[in-house]
Design a protein around this motif. Structure first.
Motif, PDB file in Angstrom:
ATOM      1  N   GLU A  36      71.551 -95.297  37.701  1.00 42.14           N
ATOM      2  CA  GLU A  36      70.828 -95.636  38.976  1.00 42.14           C
ATOM      3  C   GLU A  36      69.619 -94.425  39.475  1.00 42.14           C
ATOM      4  O   GLU A  36      70.016 -93.276  39.060  1.00 42.14           O
ATOM      5  CB  GLU A  36      71.627 -95.608  40.154  1.00 42.14           C
ATOM      6  CG  GLU A  36      72.687 -96.795  40.113  1.00 42.14           C
ATOM      7  CD  GLU A  36      73.353 -96.924  41.461  1.00 42.14           C
ATOM      8  OE1 GLU A  36      73.160 -96.217  42.274  1.00 42.14           O
ATOM      9  OE2 GLU A  36      74.312 -97.958  41.455  1.00 42.14           O
ATOM     10  N   LYS A  37      68.288 -95.023  39.650  1.00 41.48           N
ATOM     11  CA  LYS A  37      67.321 -93.878  39.831  1.00 41.48           C
ATOM     12  C   LYS A  37      67.563 -93.280  41.267  1.00 41.48           C
ATOM     13  O   LYS A  37      68.129 -93.858  42.294  1.00 41.48           O
ATOM     14  CB  LYS A  37      66.096 -94.876  40.117  1.00 41.48           C
ATOM     15  CG  LYS A  37      64.727 -93.938  40.116  1.00 41.48           C
ATOM     16  CD  LYS A  37      63.402 -94.669  40.258  1.00 41.48           C
ATOM     17  CE  LYS A  37      62.316 -93.878  40.526  1.00 41.48           C
ATOM     18  NZ  LYS A  37      61.244 -94.725  40.223  1.00 41.48           N
ATOM     19  N   PRO A  38      67.817 -91.754  41.140  1.00 44.35           N
ATOM     20  CA  PRO A  38      67.733 -90.868  42.300  1.00 44.35           C
ATOM     21  C   PRO A  38      67.036 -91.451  43.503  1.00 44.35           C
ATOM     22  O   PRO A  38      66.032 -91.709  43.132  1.00 44.35           O
ATOM     23  CB  PRO A  38      67.519 -89.460  41.843  1.00 44.35           C
ATOM     24  CG  PRO A  38      67.767 -89.524  40.142  1.00 44.35           C
ATOM     25  CD  PRO A  38      67.092 -91.125  40.149  1.00 44.35           C
ATOM     26  N   LYS A  39      67.430 -91.314  44.795  1.00 39.10           N
ATOM     27  CA  LYS A  39      66.799 -91.717  45.880  1.00 39.10           C
ATOM     28  C   LYS A  39      66.136 -90.478  46.342  1.00 39.10           C
ATOM     29  O   LYS A  39      66.551 -89.439  47.050  1.00 39.10           O
ATOM     30  CB  LYS A  39      67.659 -92.067  46.954  1.00 39.10           C
ATOM     31  CG  LYS A  39      68.244 -93.352  46.619  1.00 39.10           C
ATOM     32  CD  LYS A  39      69.232 -93.861  47.760  1.00 39.10           C
ATOM     33  CE  LYS A  39      69.703 -95.285  47.467  1.00 39.10           C
ATOM     34  NZ  LYS A  39      70.504 -95.528  46.067  1.00 39.10           N
ATOM     35  N   GLY A 145      68.130 -86.023  37.746  1.00 34.45           N
ATOM     36  CA  GLY A 145      67.918 -86.183  39.093  1.00 34.45           C
ATOM     37  C   GLY A 145      66.345 -85.850  39.501  1.00 34.45           C
ATOM     38  O   GLY A 145      65.917 -85.456  40.759  1.00 34.45           O
ATOM     39  N   GLY A 146      65.941 -84.750  38.420  1.00 33.45           N
ATOM     40  CA  GLY A 146      64.670 -84.287  38.803  1.00 33.45           C
ATOM     41  C   GLY A 146      63.736 -84.318  37.469  1.00 33.45           C
ATOM     42  O   GLY A 146      63.559 -85.423  37.083  1.00 33.45           O
ATOM     43  N   TYR A 147      62.978 -83.473  37.107  1.00 37.60           N
ATOM     44  CA  TYR A 147      62.194 -83.334  35.893  1.00 37.60           C
ATOM     45  C   TYR A 147      62.998 -82.778  34.526  1.00 37.60           C
ATOM     46  O   TYR A 147      63.642 -81.585  34.962  1.00 37.60           O
ATOM     47  CB  TYR A 147      60.968 -82.620  36.054  1.00 37.60           C
ATOM     48  CG  TYR A 147      60.105 -83.268  37.220  1.00 37.60           C
ATOM     49  CD1 TYR A 147      59.154 -84.517  37.038  1.00 37.60           C
ATOM     50  CD2 TYR A 147      60.070 -82.629  38.600  1.00 37.60           C
ATOM     51  CE1 TYR A 147      58.266 -84.796  37.746  1.00 37.60           C
ATOM     52  CE2 TYR A 147      59.205 -83.217  39.316  1.00 37.60           C
ATOM     53  CZ  TYR A 147      58.315 -84.253  39.120  1.00 37.60           C
ATOM     54  OH  TYR A 147      57.651 -84.761  40.316  1.00 37.60           O
ATOM     55  N   THR A 148      63.057 -83.523  33.582  1.00 43.06           N
ATOM     56  CA  THR A 148      63.902 -82.962  32.497  1.00 43.06           C
ATOM     57  C   THR A 148      62.753 -82.649  31.439  1.00 43.06           C
ATOM     58  O   THR A 148      62.007 -83.469  31.071  1.00 43.06           O
ATOM     59  CB  THR A 148      64.826 -84.046  31.934  1.00 43.06           C
ATOM     60  OG1 THR A 148      65.740 -84.465  32.856  1.00 43.06           O
ATOM     61  CG2 THR A 148      65.566 -83.523  30.716  1.00 43.06           C
ATOM     62  N   GLY A 164      63.462 -88.256  36.066  1.00 43.08           N
ATOM     63  CA  GLY A 164      64.719 -88.939  36.391  1.00 43.08           C
ATOM     64  C   GLY A 164      65.412 -89.124  34.789  1.00 43.08           C
ATOM     65  O   GLY A 164      65.416 -88.155  34.249  1.00 43.08           O
ATOM     66  N   ASP A 165      65.405 -90.190  34.238  1.00 37.64           N
ATOM     67  CA  ASP A 165      65.955 -90.609  32.917  1.00 37.64           C
ATOM     68  C   ASP A 165      65.298 -90.205  31.851  1.00 37.64           C
ATOM     69  O   ASP A 165      64.256 -90.351  31.564  1.00 37.64           O
ATOM     70  CB  ASP A 165      66.220 -92.179  32.891  1.00 37.64           C
ATOM     71  CG  ASP A 165      67.008 -92.855  31.875  1.00 37.64           C
ATOM     72  OD1 ASP A 165      67.316 -91.851  31.112  1.00 37.64           O
ATOM     73  OD2 ASP A 165      67.387 -93.823  32.015  1.00 37.64           O
TER      74      ASP A 165
END
Length: 281
Positions: A36-39, A145-148, A164-165
Motif C-alpha cells: 500500500e502506498k504510504p499516506k 515509506g520515503g525515498y529509496t 515509495g515502492d
C-alpha cells in the motif's frame, strides 16, 4: 476382495491426471503481498492557471549551516541510542558499519533529517552484484515509506531513486522513479556519497559528480517522514563517515547568521551550545 467394475474403471481413468494435478499444485504462483502506498503528509501547492514552472537549479537557493546537525564516524564498539537495528546483521567493525543479508531490515537513525538537508558518507560493496542501498525521509519503520536510493541494484543492472515502492520500474510506475543503467558498482571500491534536498529537488552525487536527480512536485516531508536509514538486501556492505547539515535559504548580501540549531553528537543525547562544533564519537 472384488470391487464393482464401475469403481475400477473410474480409478483407472483418472489415474493419469493425478501427477499432473500434483505438479500444478507445486507450481501454483504465490500471491505477492500488496504494497500500500504510504499516506504522506500533503504538501501545499499554489494553484495557477499556467503550468507550474520547473524547480530552480539545485545549487542556487540554499546554503548549509556551518555546523553539522549530526555526524558519526563509528569509531566505537556499539551503535548507541542514535541508531536502531531493525533486524538482520548490522554491526560496527573496524570503525565502520558492516552488514550482509539483512533482507531490508535497516539500520535506522533515531535522529531527524532537516526538511532541507545536505549529507555525505562513504559506501562500499564487497560483492560483484553491487546493490548499495539507503533511505531518506521515511517513517523509521518502512524502508519504502520515503525515498529509496540504490546504486547497482538487481545484480548491478540499474541505479535509482524511488519514491515509495523500490520495484516501481517493474510495475511501470515510472512517475515514482528516476533511474539509470550506464554506471556499475565496482566491487571493493569506496564511494563518496553526497545527497542534497532543497525544496522539492533531491539530488544525489557520487564522487563529486551528479548521479541522479528527483524533482518531486509533491515532496515527502513533515512530521513522521524525516528518518534516514542504511539498508541492505544481500550484498556485504560498508558505510562510514556520515555527516548531516541543515540547509537555510541564502540571504543575499547579509552576514552569515549563527546556526539555527545546535549540533548533535553521535554519542550525546542532548544538544551542545551553539556555536561549538559537535563532539565526534
Amino acid at each position: 476382495m472384488k470391487f464393482p467394475l464401475a469403481i475400477v474403471v473410474a480409478v483407472l481413468s483418472t489415474a493419469p491426471f493425478l501427477p499432473a494435478c500434483k505438479d500444478l499444485e507445486k507450481t501454483e504462483p504465490i500471491q505477492l503481498r500488496k504494497r500500500e502506498k504510504p499516506k504522506w503528509p500533503p504538501v501545499a501547492v499554489a494553484v495557477a492557471e499556467a503550468p507550474a514552472p520547473a524547480a530552480p537549479a539545485v545549487a542556487l537557493e540554499y546554503e548549509r549551516n556551518p555546523a553539522p546537525v549530526f555526524e558519526d564516524n563509528f569509531d566505537r564498539a556499539a551503535f548507541g541510542d542514535k541508531w536502531r537495528v531493525q533486524g538482520g546483521d548490522w554491526r560496527i567493525e573496524g570503525g565502520a558499519v558492516k552488514t550482509r543479508g539483512a533482507r531490508n531490515k535497516c539500520l535506522w537513525g533515531t535522529w531527524e533529517l532537516p526538511a532541507n538537508v545536505e549529507l555525505e558518507f562513504d559506501a562500499r560493496s564487497d560483492f560483484a552484484d553491487g546493490d548499495i542501498k539507503f533511505v531518506m525521509y521515511a517513517d523509521g519503520e518502512n524502508y519504502e515509506g520515503g525515498y529509496t536510493l540504490i546504486f547497482g541494484g538487481w545484480k548491478n543492472s540499474v541505479s535509482l531513486i524511488a519514491k515509495g515502492d523500490e520495484h516501481a520500474i517493474q510495475k511501470k510506475l515510472l512517475d515514482q522513479v528516476r533511474q539509470r543503467a550506464d554506471v556499475k558498482v565496482v566491487e571493493g571500491k569506496t564511494y563518496k556519497y553526497r545527497v542534497v534536498r532543497k525544496g522539492r529537488v533531491l539530488e544525489w552525487f557520487i564522487d563529486g559528480a551528479s548521479f541522479l536527480t528527483y524533482d518531486d512536485p509533491q515532496p515527502i516531508m513533515g512530521a513522521g517522514f524525516n528518518r534516514f536509514a542504511f539498508c541492505n538486501w544481500e550484498s556485504p556492505l560498508t558505510f562510514d563517515n556520515l555527516k548531516v547539515w541543515a540547509l537555510r535559504p541564502k540571504q543575499a548580501g547579509a552576514a552569515t547568521p549563527a546556526p539555527s540549531s545546535a549540533a548533535v553528537s553521535a554519542d550525546a543525547g542532548k544538544a551542545a551550545p551553539a556555536p561549538a562544533p559537535p563532539i565526534k564519537r
